[in-house]
Design a protein around this motif. Structure first.
Motif, PDB file in Angstrom:
ATOM      1  N   SER A 194      -2.428   7.856  -6.415  1.00  0.00           N
ATOM      2  CA  SER A 194      -1.475   7.574  -7.476  1.00  0.00           C
ATOM      3  C   SER A 194      -2.035   6.424  -8.307  1.00  0.00           C
ATOM      4  O   SER A 194      -2.773   5.579  -7.788  1.00  0.00           O
ATOM      5  CB  SER A 194      -0.113   7.182  -6.893  1.00  0.00           C
ATOM      6  OG  SER A 194       0.785   6.794  -7.905  1.00  0.00           O
ATOM      7  N   ILE A 195      -1.686   6.386  -9.581  1.00  0.00           N
ATOM      8  CA  ILE A 195      -2.074   5.260 -10.420  1.00  0.00           C
ATOM      9  C   ILE A 195      -0.925   4.255 -10.437  1.00  0.00           C
ATOM     10  O   ILE A 195       0.185   4.567 -10.849  1.00  0.00           O
ATOM     11  CB  ILE A 195      -2.412   5.706 -11.859  1.00  0.00           C
ATOM     12  CG1 ILE A 195      -3.547   6.744 -11.846  1.00  0.00           C
ATOM     13  CG2 ILE A 195      -2.801   4.505 -12.706  1.00  0.00           C
ATOM     14  CD1 ILE A 195      -4.843   6.254 -11.229  1.00  0.00           C
ATOM     15  N   THR A 196      -1.203   3.058  -9.939  1.00  0.00           N
ATOM     16  CA  THR A 196      -0.210   1.988  -9.937  1.00  0.00           C
ATOM     17  C   THR A 196      -0.738   0.826 -10.782  1.00  0.00           C
ATOM     18  O   THR A 196      -1.843   0.892 -11.334  1.00  0.00           O
ATOM     19  CB  THR A 196       0.075   1.518  -8.504  1.00  0.00           C
ATOM     20  OG1 THR A 196      -1.137   1.016  -7.918  1.00  0.00           O
ATOM     21  CG2 THR A 196       0.597   2.675  -7.659  1.00  0.00           C
ATOM     22  N   GLN A 197       0.057  -0.230 -10.887  1.00  0.00           N
ATOM     23  CA  GLN A 197      -0.316  -1.372 -11.727  1.00  0.00           C
ATOM     24  C   GLN A 197      -0.580  -2.621 -10.871  1.00  0.00           C
ATOM     25  O   GLN A 197       0.110  -2.870  -9.881  1.00  0.00           O
ATOM     26  CB  GLN A 197       0.794  -1.666 -12.737  1.00  0.00           C
ATOM     27  CG  GLN A 197       1.079  -0.502 -13.685  1.00  0.00           C
ATOM     28  CD  GLN A 197      -0.138  -0.120 -14.508  1.00  0.00           C
ATOM     29  OE1 GLN A 197      -0.644  -0.903 -15.299  1.00  0.00           O
ATOM     30  NE2 GLN A 197      -0.612   1.118 -14.323  1.00  0.00           N
ATOM     31  N   ASP A 198      -1.557  -3.382 -11.280  1.00  0.00           N
ATOM     32  CA  ASP A 198      -1.972  -4.577 -10.557  1.00  0.00           C
ATOM     33  C   ASP A 198      -1.094  -5.761 -10.959  1.00  0.00           C
ATOM     34  O   ASP A 198      -1.556  -6.724 -11.579  1.00  0.00           O
ATOM     35  CB  ASP A 198      -3.448  -4.869 -10.857  1.00  0.00           C
ATOM     36  CG  ASP A 198      -3.990  -6.033 -10.035  1.00  0.00           C
ATOM     37  OD1 ASP A 198      -3.416  -6.328  -8.975  1.00  0.00           O
ATOM     38  OD2 ASP A 198      -5.005  -6.633 -10.469  1.00  0.00           O
TER      39      ASP A 198
END
Length: 550
Positions: free
Chosen positions: A527-531
């Protein structure tokens, strides 16, 4: 079967695979390669050839102990290159004495990683090359140069067989050549003191890596590799090493590499080489060199066993101070002209594309030695004693707030009240994981945002492992066992971009859009998550360690 047992089996399979590959290759026709006037006879696999244990520098023994690596003379004669060379001298591992579930985890997981003993010798500076059988001197294939981890205290190329990576690259139609190198570790590789600075022999382990990269430039074409297409890649101390190679000599790559791939390691918050003086003095005292007019010269004459025993008496990675390591890279004024994070701020970084990431629970493995810390006051005393002796009361209060003892906030993250083996364990694990891994990575990426192409990842796999969660080193399985990271690595080595047709799209990282490829357990593996997680805590830790580097 438990998740921890599965991890153990995976790691043991990786070690076994090395042995099986050598056994199978032995029955096939032995390939040979010519370097200078020397012939190296290797082993053949089904579609790969391996040339192992090739010396890339003169043995660092006798008067060459504690000196910069010295290049070999031109090769002559015939050499057996069928087995990896011995590890460099290791620091003895002393695991914490535990009971109950923590002890079961140590027995089941930690011993499978750190309990394996490999033959070691001071004569250890060797390199390994695994290539597609079809590669010739005109193939110009990309090269992945692996730097192993081990806290700068231990580790060996013998732990990793790159055959699967080369085979996967062939299957993808993007063949690469795999190279791995030994380098000096612990006191033999990272002796640190004013004497070491004066002699210009700091960070010898990093210098060994640099010499291996020079060897690649000179010889990899003979194996079918392209010296202009080298990606340096490592995990843990190996990833930290990769980042420091990006900072070495003011960011001058010397043309040795064009890309970097880092798993659990970034420029760490370390200070001047004199910060290791007390460990140098301890070894000098224990080896009987205190009265010598030149203590460094004296250490070169100490019998190996005596020097090794003195090294092993210093704190190790599972000692009470844990990740405040005795032996690690420090600013020596030459190879690293300043504290690594200051060099990042000054822009003295190799301008190459890079991939970097961490496991979710980096600190759990290294917090098993502090289970006797059970109160807030004991936690702050431990921080004050080992991490920031010069820190203020206000900084202690802030740390107490940003990294609270509430079990729900601790690591393994997102596990609620589970894994609370002591009232402070999850808090210490969160602090250590962020201070040494997560915060330095975010600082590195945010500082370089917009200046060079970069990608970030976060591995949340193996979350069900008791006590440890998605612990440090679990992502290795994702790259040495044909996981997504294998393909991303191969794509990156070929195209300086991890994206390709066999894996999900991985967007780049900037401060404005801090995308992270996140690896998950379960039916949806990525999944693409945010840092953006733990922003206030990590920013505080970055500021704290910039002010008080180890």
């Amino acid at each position: 079967m438990s998740s921890s047992s599965l991890f153990k089996l995976g790691f043991l399979a990786l070690l076994l695979e090395t042995q099986v590959a050598v056994t199978v290759a032995a029955v096939l026709a032995a390939p040979s390669i010519t370097l200078d006037s020397g012939t190296f006879v290797g082993t053949a696999g089904t579609n790969t050839q391996s040339f192992l244990g090739i010396p890339f520098a003169q043995p660092p023994v006798g008067d060459l102990r504690f000196r910069l690596p010295v290049a070999n003379a031109a090769y002559t004669g015939t050499h057996n290159a069928t087995a990896m060379g011995p590890a460099c001298p290791q620091q003895a591992i002393k695991l914490p004495i535990l009971t109950g579930l923590p002890q079961e985890v140590v027995d089941d997981v930690v011993n499978s990683i750190f309990g394996t003993v490999f033959p070691a010798s001071e004569d250890c500076l060797t390199i390994n090359v695994i290539k597609p059988t079809s590669a010739t001197s005109t193939s110009k294939l990309p090269v992945v140069a692996w730097i192993f981890g081990g806290g700068f205290e231990l580790g060996s190329t013998q732990m990793y067989d790159g055959t699967t990576i080369v085979q996967r690259s062939i299957a993808m139609g993007e063949p690469v050549i795999y190279v791995s190198m030994n380098y000096r570790v612990a006191a033999f590789g990272f002796l640190a003191s004013k004497e070491v600075r004066a002699a210009g022999v700091g960070n010898l382990g990093l210098q060994d890596q640099r010499q291996a990269l020079r060897w690649i430039q000179k010889y990899i074409g003979n194996f079918g590799g392209d010296p202009s297409k080298v990606t340096i890649w490592g995990e843990s101390a190996g990833a930290i090493s990769v980042s420091l190679q990006m900072l070495a000599n003011g960011g001058n790559t010397e043309g040795l590499f064009r890309g970097a791939f880092m798993e659990s390691g970034s420029p760490i918050p370390v200070g001047a080489i004199e910060n290791g003086q007390k460990y140098y003095d301890q070894i000098v005292s224990q080896t009987g060199c205190s009265s010598a007019s030149d203590t460094l010269a004296c250490l070169r004459t100490v019998p190996f066993d005596k020097l090794k025993a003195a090294q092993d008496a210093t704190p190790g990675i599972f000692s009470y101070q844990s990740l405040v390591l005795a032996w690690l890279p420090r600013a020596d004024g030459t190879f690293l002209s300043d504290n690594p994070q200051r060099l990042v701020q000054q822009g003295k970084v190799a301008n190459v594309p890079f991939v970097t990431g961490d496991c979710d629970d980096e600190g759990t493995l290294f917090s098993l030695s502090t289970l006797n810390i059970t109160t807030d006051d004991q936690f702050l005393t431990w921080i004050k004693t080992f991490w920031v002796p010069q820190g203020s009361t206000a900084q202690g209060v802030a740390l107490n707030t940003l990294y609270p003892s509430d079990q729900v906030d601790g690591s393994p993250f997102d596990t609620g009240l589970l894994n609370s083996v002591t009232p402070q364990f999850k808090r210490i694990a969160a602090f250590q994981g962020d201070a040494v891994f997560q915060a330095p990575r975010r600082f590195f990426q945010q500082t370089l945002s917009g200046k060079q192409k970069q990608w970030a990842f976060l591995s949340k796999r193996e979350k069900a492992v008791p006590v440890l969660g998605s612990f440090h080193a679990t992502d290795i399985l994702n790259v040495y066992f044909d996981g997504e990271l294998t393909d991303y690595l191969i794509n990156f080595a070929n195209n300086l971009d991890p994206n390709g047709k066999t894996v999900p799209s991985w967007p780049g990282y900037t401060t404005a859009t801090p995308n992270m490829m996140t690896f998950l357990d379960g039916l949806i593996p990525t999944s693409i998550t945010q840092d953006t997680y733990r922003a206030a805590g990590m920013q505080f830790l970055t500021n704290l360690t910039l002010q008080f580097p180890v």
